[in-house]
Write a protein that holds these residues in place. Sequence first.
Motif, PDB file in Angstrom:
ATOM      1  N   LEU A 126       0.826  -1.211  -0.224  1.00 22.16           N
ATOM      2  CA  LEU A 126      -0.024  -0.012   0.005  1.00 22.16           C
ATOM      3  C   LEU A 126       0.903   1.241   0.013  1.00 22.16           C
ATOM      4  O   LEU A 126       0.426   2.145  -0.634  1.00 22.16           O
ATOM      5  CB  LEU A 126      -0.958   0.034   1.178  1.00 22.16           C
ATOM      6  CG  LEU A 126      -2.197   0.698   1.047  1.00 22.16           C
ATOM      7  CD1 LEU A 126      -3.127   0.164  -0.175  1.00 22.16           C
ATOM      8  CD2 LEU A 126      -2.914   0.640   2.525  1.00 22.16           C
ATOM      9  N   LYS A 158       2.226   1.681  -3.549  1.00 22.38           N
ATOM     10  CA  LYS A 158       1.253   2.145  -4.350  1.00 22.38           C
ATOM     11  C   LYS A 158       0.989   3.613  -4.062  1.00 22.38           C
ATOM     12  O   LYS A 158       0.715   4.468  -5.020  1.00 22.38           O
ATOM     13  CB  LYS A 158      -0.081   1.265  -4.203  1.00 22.38           C
ATOM     14  CG  LYS A 158      -0.088   0.082  -4.886  1.00 22.38           C
ATOM     15  CD  LYS A 158      -0.728   0.417  -6.502  1.00 22.38           C
ATOM     16  CE  LYS A 158      -0.541  -0.832  -7.501  1.00 22.38           C
ATOM     17  NZ  LYS A 158       0.443  -0.634  -8.332  1.00 22.38           N
ATOM     18  N   THR A 159       0.644   4.010  -2.872  1.00 28.63           N
ATOM     19  CA  THR A 159       0.487   5.428  -2.694  1.00 28.63           C
ATOM     20  C   THR A 159       1.541   6.401  -2.987  1.00 28.63           C
ATOM     21  O   THR A 159       1.218   7.386  -3.690  1.00 28.63           O
ATOM     22  CB  THR A 159       0.236   5.552  -1.128  1.00 28.63           C
ATOM     23  OG1 THR A 159      -0.783   4.636  -0.447  1.00 28.63           O
ATOM     24  CG2 THR A 159      -0.128   6.960  -0.577  1.00 28.63           C
ATOM     25  N   ASP A 215       0.900   6.531  -6.839  1.00 29.29           N
ATOM     26  CA  ASP A 215      -0.248   7.569  -7.266  1.00 29.29           C
ATOM     27  C   ASP A 215       0.316   8.970  -6.761  1.00 29.29           C
ATOM     28  O   ASP A 215      -0.400   9.869  -7.698  1.00 29.29           O
ATOM     29  CB  ASP A 215      -1.397   7.076  -6.269  1.00 29.29           C
ATOM     30  CG  ASP A 215      -1.913   5.756  -6.838  1.00 29.29           C
ATOM     31  OD1 ASP A 215      -1.190   5.107  -7.611  1.00 29.29           O
ATOM     32  OD2 ASP A 215      -2.709   5.130  -6.034  1.00 29.29           O
ATOM     33  N   HIS A 216       0.846   9.439  -5.851  1.00 27.74           N
ATOM     34  CA  HIS A 216       0.900  10.533  -5.410  1.00 27.74           C
ATOM     35  C   HIS A 216       2.075  10.967  -6.468  1.00 27.74           C
ATOM     36  O   HIS A 216       1.901  12.203  -7.118  1.00 27.74           O
ATOM     37  CB  HIS A 216       1.772  10.436  -3.998  1.00 27.74           C
ATOM     38  CG  HIS A 216       2.291  11.887  -3.648  1.00 27.74           C
ATOM     39  ND1 HIS A 216       1.195  12.781  -3.252  1.00 27.74           N
ATOM     40  CD2 HIS A 216       3.192  12.313  -3.138  1.00 27.74           C
ATOM     41  CE1 HIS A 216       1.898  13.908  -2.770  1.00 27.74           C
ATOM     42  NE2 HIS A 216       3.217  13.637  -2.694  1.00 27.74           N
TER      43      HIS A 216
END
Lengths: 233, 233
Positions: free
Chosen positions: B69, B72-73, B76-77
Amino acid sequence: MEPAIHKEEHLRSSQLLSDIVIGMSDGLTVPFALAAGLSGAVSNSNIIVIAGIAEIAAGSIAMGLGGYLAGKTEQDHYTSEVKREYYEVDHLRSREIEETKEFFANIGLSEKLQEQATEEIANDKDRWVDFMMKYELGLEKPDPKRATKSALNIGLSYIAGGIIPLSPYFFINNSTDALKISVVATLICLFVFGYFKSKVTGVAAFSGAVRVTLIGAMAAAAAFGVAKFFENH
Amino acid sequence: MEPAIHKEEHLRSSQLLSDIVIGMSDGLTVPFALAAGLSGAVSNSNIIVIAGIAEIAAGSIAMGLGGYLAGKTEQDHYTSEVKREYYEVDHLRSREIEETKEFFANIGLSEKLQEQATEEIANDKDRWVDFMMKYELGLEKPDPKRATKSALNIGLSYIAGGIIPLSPYFFINNSTDALKISVVATLICLFVFGYFKSKVTGVAAFSGAVRVTLIGAMAAAAAFGVAKFFENH
């Protein structure tokens, strides 16, 4: 000076939030999953409460002191690198000049500007070292009180998170009944926590909340399955 | 090109090491402390084995998926920030010019060089955005496969670490006897692990090893004490 102060405060509050997120996401998940797992193997809540409290004590100390250690290591590392940069600026000046020029070449400046900018920066030794620390090594000066604060914030958040899934077992003697309430309460808390965590880190809040909740549910289901399997073998 | 490739590889291997350190330090500590805590409350190893396995399952999934996570974060960021920078470079050009000049002012360049360097950088839009991402926002382009690899590395390291303190309870039925072997074996492993961890992170190896060992011992002692207290109340 105002924007700098504002930025500093922003940074500090985001460090606090990041500590809380670190502590609470594990605190909500691991004791929850452990209690769920044990519910698959023992019917009396008493042993689950003891195991849960032992886990919260162990987890909060391991994570809190782990955070302290990480902060201390970061500080030691920074201090030793600053020393080395000062040494290099004094004794390996031409190599440092090359490295500084390389930085300006990498960001796309012309040969002429590389020379001029490097010359200007190398004029002020403290500033030069600051520059090398930040942009050659990517190191920010760490807050000296950060390690201690971090340890406390992470540890307490872990405890706060861990008490939620465990509390039904305090009051309900049959572990399967307690598990049902624990699952509902914890998944709601994970969702709310995941929502705010996503808001803070700037990703889509709803899908972030779903992800966090799913991780907790999967960890609990796996622990339950594994404990049930080993109980029967 | 050679130094760049070397640097890249160095970075990749240090990410693997950092994943292993994250997974193994908690894996060695928390299941160890939980098993020690339960030894203070129950005399039969059987329940400790089940609780320990449930904890390893829960912890490895929570930490592994937590690592996924986080990866992934981060991605995305990064993606959303790149988009924003391109938008700002196109639509808020004068503000971006100001920010770029500010960067050069902060590192100590003269007014004249600030202007010239900014002008050169702003000539190539992709390069300019790259520059802003890296030095205004401090964001590095994340490896797209990192999240998955990170999850696996952290989860497996947690399991590998957790099996060590738990294994004596598999073979020895009396929990107090198993605890003694678990303490000796785990403290030795924590010391060795702490030694290599310190070597990798570049701090004094011996004192680093002592610190890591102490954290594990304290977590186990606290869990033992807390479990004993609650068992008697």
